[in-house]
Design an enzyme around this catalytic site. Structure first.
Site, PDB file in Angstrom:
ATOM      1  N   HIS A  14       0.824  -1.266   0.082  1.00  0.00           N
ATOM      2  CA  HIS A  14       0.107   0.128   0.075  1.00  0.00           C
ATOM      3  C   HIS A  14       0.785   1.288   0.110  1.00  0.00           C
ATOM      4  O   HIS A  14       0.594   2.063  -0.694  1.00  0.00           O
ATOM      5  CB  HIS A  14      -0.830  -0.029   1.325  1.00  0.00           C
ATOM      6  N   ARG A  49      -7.720   0.110  -8.613  1.00  0.00           N
ATOM      7  CA  ARG A  49      -8.123  -0.743  -7.393  1.00  0.00           C
ATOM      8  C   ARG A  49      -8.964  -0.210  -6.275  1.00  0.00           C
ATOM      9  O   ARG A  49      -8.418   1.056  -5.715  1.00  0.00           O
ATOM     10  CB  ARG A  49      -6.730  -0.987  -6.573  1.00  0.00           C
ATOM     11  N   ARG A  89     -11.706  -2.669 -10.718  1.00  0.00           N
ATOM     12  CA  ARG A  89     -11.591  -4.124 -10.581  1.00  0.00           C
ATOM     13  C   ARG A  89     -12.526  -4.118  -9.005  1.00  0.00           C
ATOM     14  O   ARG A  89     -12.370  -3.257  -8.084  1.00  0.00           O
ATOM     15  CB  ARG A  89     -10.080  -4.388 -10.107  1.00  0.00           C
ATOM     16  N   GLU A 135      -4.179 -13.926 -12.792  1.00  0.00           N
ATOM     17  CA  GLU A 135      -3.115 -13.875 -11.771  1.00  0.00           C
ATOM     18  C   GLU A 135      -2.819 -15.175 -11.156  1.00  0.00           C
ATOM     19  O   GLU A 135      -1.825 -15.286 -10.019  1.00  0.00           O
ATOM     20  CB  GLU A 135      -3.802 -13.092 -10.453  1.00  0.00           C
ATOM     21  N   GLY A 149      -2.297  -9.873 -13.857  1.00  0.00           N
ATOM     22  CA  GLY A 149      -1.787  -9.293 -12.793  1.00  0.00           C
ATOM     23  C   GLY A 149      -0.532 -10.011 -12.192  1.00  0.00           C
ATOM     24  O   GLY A 149      -0.264 -10.891 -11.733  1.00  0.00           O
ATOM     25  N   ASN A 190       2.177  -9.260 -10.162  1.00  0.00           N
ATOM     26  CA  ASN A 190       2.473  -9.555  -8.742  1.00  0.00           C
ATOM     27  C   ASN A 190       2.137 -10.924  -8.214  1.00  0.00           C
ATOM     28  O   ASN A 190       2.773 -11.469  -7.710  1.00  0.00           O
ATOM     29  CB  ASN A 190       1.689  -8.386  -8.019  1.00  0.00           C
ATOM     30  N   ASP A 191       0.784 -11.302  -8.642  1.00  0.00           N
ATOM     31  CA  ASP A 191       0.220 -12.262  -8.234  1.00  0.00           C
ATOM     32  C   ASP A 191       0.508 -13.914  -9.126  1.00  0.00           C
ATOM     33  O   ASP A 191       0.764 -14.756  -8.538  1.00  0.00           O
ATOM     34  CB  ASP A 191      -1.297 -12.604  -7.859  1.00  0.00           C
ATOM     35  N   CYS A 231      -1.323  -5.470 -15.811  1.00  0.00           N
ATOM     36  CA  CYS A 231      -1.537  -4.289 -14.827  1.00  0.00           C
ATOM     37  C   CYS A 231      -0.827  -4.560 -13.590  1.00  0.00           C
ATOM     38  O   CYS A 231      -0.805  -3.812 -12.800  1.00  0.00           O
ATOM     39  CB  CYS A 231      -2.966  -4.207 -14.718  1.00  0.00           C
TER      40      CYS A 231
HETATM   41  C1  PEP Z   1      -1.258  -8.287  -9.769  1.00  0.00           C
HETATM   42  O1  PEP Z   1      -1.504  -9.102  -8.953  1.00  0.00           O
HETATM   43  O2  PEP Z   1      -0.447  -8.123 -10.637  1.00  0.00           O
HETATM   44  C2  PEP Z   1      -2.300  -6.931  -9.396  1.00  0.00           C
HETATM   45  C3  PEP Z   1      -2.272  -5.900 -10.469  1.00  0.00           C
HETATM   46  O3  PEP Z   1      -2.877  -7.041  -8.543  1.00  0.00           O
HETATM   47  P1  PEP Z   1      -2.709  -6.504  -6.841  1.00  0.00           P
HETATM   48  O4  PEP Z   1      -1.342  -6.249  -6.795  1.00  0.00           O
HETATM   49  O5  PEP Z   1      -3.704  -5.614  -6.607  1.00  0.00           O
HETATM   50  O6  PEP Z   1      -2.782  -8.032  -6.152  1.00  0.00           O
HETATM   51 MG    MG Z   2      -3.274  -9.169  -7.844  1.00  0.00          MG
END
Ligand code: PEP
Ligand code: MG
Length: 780
Positions: free
Chosen positions: A422, A517, A564, A660, A682, A684-685, A732
Site C-alpha cells: 500500500h 483498485r 476491479r 493472476e 496481474g 504480482n500475483d 496491470c
Molecule cells: C497483480 O497481482 O499483479 C495486480 C495488479 O493485483 P494486486 O497487486 O492488486 O494484487
Molecule cells: Mg493481484
C-alpha cells in the site's frame, strides 16, 4: 382497509403489499414460523397523497434534470416536506395503531421493524431502486412517522434520478410498508438449504450469539454446521471463537455490539434439537419455492423463526465443488516481512552496506525523489494529526486511512512492505518519495530527527540534503510537454489506486486506466464493507464506490477505466473497525480474497456491482469491470450471474478478468467462452503463485522474478490464445513498468500495457521503440 395481516397475504397480493410483504406472507401461509406482522398497503400510501391533495405538487417537483445534483436534492427535500408534513387521516392512524397494539405481549409495547416494500409496478430493477428505508426496534411513539419516512424514501435522490433517467413516471410508483415484530434473537444466523457452491443436498448453517446482523455483516466468525439434508446427520461441526455479539440495548432499544462472555465464546451455539428444527424448516422452504434458499433465521425463547428467504444465486452450473466456505480458509504458514518485489536486489537489509557514511539504513526505493524533513513516527492512527506539512512519516506499514496524512508529508518510510505494498503504490501515485521495507525505521529513528530519504536508492541519511539534491519534481512534471506521447499500436495505460491521483495519472497522456483498485477506496473508509453497510446502509456504501470510481472515470472520459472489484486480503480488513471477525489466516495471499471472498459474501459483492450499474446509468460508459483472482469458468460464470442479477448486461458492457493464477492462465479458453472482453495479467500475483514465492516475504524476495521463463510462458500462451479468440490482453501488474517485460509483451502482441504513473512516459517510448524494431525486422 389500511392494513393487511401477513396471515392474510399471498403471493397474488404483490401489487398491494410489495415484494417483501408478499414473500413474508407466502412463508407465513406455508406454515413457516415467521414473526407476526402486518402490511400498510400500497393503496394506503396512494389514498394518503391523493386525499391530502399533495400528489400533483409531489410529482411536479420531480420534473427536474437528473444530472443537476442541486435540483435532485431539492426534489428529495420537497417530497420529504410534503409527506412528513402532512397529517395522516384519523382513520388510517387508528387502523395502524390498533394493529400495532395487538402485537405487544401482556400489555407491553412491541418492538417492531418497519420496512419499505416496493410494489410490482415499481422500477424494473428493484435491487437498485428498491433500497428504501428500513427501521428497527420501533415503538408506538415513532411508528406513524417511520411509516411516512418509508413512503418518503420512495423519493430519495437516487430513486428520482433513476426514474427520470429511465423515463419512468413517478406517479406510477407505489410503496407498501411491512410492520413486523422484532425477534430478540438469543442466537441467529444463516442457512443454505443446499451447498452454496455445488448445489449438493447439504444444509450449511452458520450460527452466532445475538442478532443476525453480526453474522450477515461478517463481523463475527460464526459456528459452521454441515448437515446431510436427506438423513439429517450432522457431518461437520466447526465451533468458532465468537468474540462479539449484537443485541438490543434494553434501555435505548438500539442495536449495540458487546463482547461475548468468556464462557460462551468457544461454546457451541446450536443444540442438536435446534439443528433438527432448522433442517426441517430448510427442507420445507426449499420444497415450497422449488429451489435452494438462503435463509436468515433467529432463535428466541426456544423457537426458531425465519426472517427472510432468498434464492441462492451462487450455485455453479457445473457444480464441481469450486468455492469454499469462510471457515475453511486458514492456510499454511509464511512470514510476512519486508520484501523486494521488484527483483532489483535492493532488499531491505537494515544497517547493510553503506557506500555513504551518512546512510543510517536502507530499504526499497518505492517512489522516486530526494527529500529532507523531520521524522514523525506514527504507531497508532490517532498519531496522524501530528503529521504536519513537510514531515516524513515513519511507520510500520501504511494503512489506507493514512492517505490524508501521507498527502501532507514530504516523504514516507516504512518498516514493512514491498514494491506492491500500500505504501509503495499510494506514495507513487501521490508523487511523494518513499522508502519501504526498511525493517527497523520505527525503532532506529526518533521523533523530530531530521533525515533525508532517497526514494530511488532506498536510503535514509542523517541530516538535510543539499538544495541541489532536493530539487525533485514528479517525473511527468519535469519532462517536456512536447513532443507529446508517441503514437503506438499497443495502448499504454496507467494504474490508479487512489482517486486523488486521477489528475496526475490523466496528465501522463495514458490511453486509459488499466487497473483501478477499488480496495483502497474501501479500506480508506476505515471500517470493513460489512460494518460500513451495517452502520450506514448499503446505499451509502454504493455511493462511496460510485464517487471514487466516478472521479477517475470523469478525469479520463472517454478513455476507458478498468475498475476491479474488491481484492483486499483479510489481514488488511482486520486492521479496520469491524475487522475483529476476519479469519486469522496464516497466508492471506492465498486466502480469502478477490473473487473468492466476493462469491462467498455476495451481499457486499452485489453492492459493488450496483455501483458499476449506477455509473453506467450516469453515462460513464468508459467504465470496464474486472474480476480479480479468478481460477476458472465456474468463478467467472458465478460472478456473471451476479452482474446480471443487479442489471448489468455482460453483452453490452466491457468486462474481463485478471490472469493472476496459473490456473486462470491454463484455463484461458474456457474463460474466453464466458464472454470476457479482456484478460489482464496481474504479474504480482501470477509470479508469486507460479514460483510459490510469497510477494510479501523478504526471505524469498530474491526469488521473486516476473521475468522467470515459466511466468513468461504462461503469459505468452495466454496472449496467443486470446488473439485467436479475439479477446484483448493487457498487463496491470508492477512488471508492466519494466522495459524487458514491455519488450516481451509487445513482441507477443499484447493489446495494452498499464504502468505506474511515473513510468508511463518511459513505457510509451519503450513500446514505440519495440514496435518500430518489429516493423523494421519485418521489412529487412
Ligand atoms: C497483480 O497481482 O499483479 C495486480 C495488479 O493485483 P494486486 O497487486 O492488486 O494484487
Ligand atoms: Mg493481484
Amino acid at each position: 382497509m389500511a392494513v393487511l395481516w401477513l396471515d392474510d397475504v399471498s403471493a397474488d397480493d404483490l401489487d398491494t403489499v410489495g415484494g417483501k410483504g408478499a414473500s413474508l406472507g407466502e412463508l407465513t401461509a406455508a406454515g413457516l414460523p415467521v414473526p407476526p406482522g402486518f402490511v400498510v398497503t400500497a393503496g394506503t400510501y396512494r389514498t394518503f397523497i391523493e386525499e391530502a391533495g399533495i400528489d400533483e405538487e409531489l410529482f411536479a417537483a420531480m420534473d427536474i434534470d437528473p444530472e443537476d445534483s442541486a435540483a435532485l436534492r431539492e426534489a428529495e427535500e420537497t417530497a420529504r416536506d410534503l409527506i412528513l408534513g402532512t397529517e395522516l387521516p384519523e382513520s388510517v392512524r387508528e387502523e395502524i395503531l390498533d394493529a400495532y397494539r395487538t402485537m405487544g405481549d401482556d400489555g407491553d409495547e412491541a418492538f417492531v421493524a418497519v420496512r419499505s416494500s416496493a410494489t410490482a409496478e415499481d422500477l424494473p430493477d428493484a435491487s437498485f431502486a428498491g433500497q428504501q428505508e428500513t427501521f428497527l426496534n420501533v415503538r408506538e411513539e415513532a411508528l406513524l412517522e417511520r411509516v411516512k419516512e418509508c413512503w418518503a424514501s420512495l423519493f430519495s435522490q437516487r430513486a428520482i434520478y433513476y426514474r427520470q433517467r429511465q423515463g419512468f413516471p413517478h406517479s406510477e410508483v407505489d410503496i407498501a410498508v411491512v410492520v413486523q415484530r422484532m425477534v430478540d434473537a438469543e442466537k441467529s444466523g444463516v442457512m443454505f438449504t443446499s451447498h452454496p457452491s455445488t448445489g449438493e443436498p447439504e444444509i450449511i448453517i452458520e450460527a452466532a450469539w445475538g442478532l443476525g446482523e453480526a453474522v450477515v455483516s461478517g463481523s463475527v466468525s460464526p459456528d459452521n454446521y454441515v448437515v446431510d439434508r436427506e438423513t439429517a446427520t450432522v457431518d461437520e461441526v466447526t465451533v468458532a471463537d465468537k468474540k462479539i455479539l449484537m443485541e438490543k440495548d434494553p434501555e435505548t432499544g438500539e442495536t449495540v455490539t458487546r463482547d461475548v462472555p468468556e464462557d460462551r465464546r468457544e461454546a457451541r451455539v446450536l443444540s442438536d434439537g435446534e439443528i433438527e428444527r432448522l433442517v426441517e424448516l430448510g427442507r420445507r422452504v426449499e420444497d415450497h419455492y422449488g429451489n435452494p434458499q438462503d435463509v436468515e433465521w433467529a432463535v428466541y425463547d426456544g423457537e426458531v423463526y425465519m426472517l427472510q428467504s432468498r434464492p441462492i444465486t451462487t450455485i455453479s452450473d457445473s457444480a464441481d465443488g469450486a468455492g469454499t466456505t469462510p471457515s475453511s480458509t486458514e492456510r499454511a504458514a509464511a512470514a510476512t516481512d519486508a520484501i523486494d518485489a521488484d527483483g532489483s536486489g535492493t532488499g531491505a537489509k537494515a544497517g547493510g552496506g553503506t557506500e555513504d557514511d551518512d546512510v543510517l539504513f536502507r530499504g526499497l526505493g518505492a517512489s522516486p525523489g530526494i527529500v529532507s524533513g523531520e521524522v514523525r513516527i506514527v504507531t497508532k492512527l490517532d498519531h496522524l494529526d501530528q503529521v504536519a506539512e513537510g514531515d516524513i512519516i515513519v511507520t510500520e506499514m501504511t494503512m489506507p486511512d493514512m492517505v490524508p496524512a501521507m498527502k501532507r508529508a514530504v516523504g514516507i518510510v516504512t518498516d514493512e512492505g514491498g514494491m506492491t505494498s500500500h505504501a509503495a503504490i499510494v506514495s507513487r501515485e501521490l508523487g511523494v518519495p518513499a522508502v519501504v521495507g526498511t525493517g527497523s525505521a520505527t525503532s532506529a529513528l526518533s521523533d523530530g530527527q531530521v533525515v533525508t530519504i532517497d526514494g530511488d536508492k532506498g536510503t535514509i541519511r542523517q541530516g538535510r540534503a543539499t538544495q541541489e539534491e532536493e530539487e525533485y519534481e514528479p517525473v511527468e512534471a519535469v519532462r517536456p510537454e512536447t513532443p507529446v506521447k508517441p503514437m503506438t499500436a499497443t495502448e499504454v495505460k496507467v494504474n490508479v489506486s487512489i482517486p486523488e491521483a486521477a489528475e496526475r495519472a490523466a496528465a501522463t497522456g495514458a490511453d486509459g486506466v488499466g487497473l483501478l483498485r477499488i480496495e483502497h477506496m474501501v479500506l480508506s473508509l476505515g471500517v470493513t464493507p460489512e460494518k460500513y453497510i451495517a452502520d450506514n446502509g448499503a446505499d451509502a456504501y454504493v455511493e462511496e464506490l460510485v464517487d471514487g470510481i466516478r472521479e477517475v472515470a470523469e478525469e479520463f472520459y472517454p478513455r476507458p477505466v478498468r475498475a476491479r472489484t474488491l481484492d483486499a486480503p483479510t489481514d488488511e480488513f482486520r486492521e479496520l473497525e469491524g475487522g475483529e471477525g476476519e479469519p486469522n489466516e496464516h497466508n492471506p495471499m492465498m486466502g480469502w480474497r478477490g473473487i473468492r471472498r466476493s462469491l462467498d459474501k455476495t451481499d457486499v459483492f452485489r453492492q459493488e456491482l450496483t455501483a458499476f450499474k449506477r455509473l453506467y446509468e450516469m453515462g460513464y460508459d468508459n467504465v470496464e469491470l474486472m474480476l480479480p483472482l479468478v481460477n476458472d469458468a465456474a468463478d467467472v460464470e458465478a460472478a456473471k450471474r451476479h452482474m446480471e442479477a443487479v442489471g448489468i448486461d455482460p453483452v453490452k458492457r466491457r468486462w474481463g478478468v485478471m490472469i493472476e493464477t496459473p490456473a486462470s492462465a491454463l484455463a484461458i479458453e474456457e474463460l474466453a467462452e464466458c464472454g470476457i472482453d479482456f484478460a489482464s495479467f496481474g504479474t504480482n500475483d501470477l509470479t508469486q503463485y507460479t514460483l510459490a514465492v510469497d510477494r510479501n516475504n523478504s526471505n524469498v524476495a530474491d526469488r521473486f522474478d516476473e521475468l522467470h521463463p515459466t511466468v513468461l510462458t504462461l503469459i505468452g500462451d495466454v496472449i496467443e490464445t486470446c488473439r485467436e479468440l479475439d479477446v484483448d490482453t493487457s498487463i496491470c501488474g508492477q512488471a508492466g513498468s519494466k522495459p524487458e517485460m514491455v519488450d516481451f509483451l509487445v513482441e507477443e502482441g499484447v493489446t495494452s500495457i498499464s504502468a505506474n504513473i511515473d513510468a508511463v512516459r518511459d513505457v510509451q517510448h519503450e513500446v514505440k521503440r519495440t514496435e518500430q524494431k518489429l516493423i523494421l525486422d519485418d521489412v529487412r
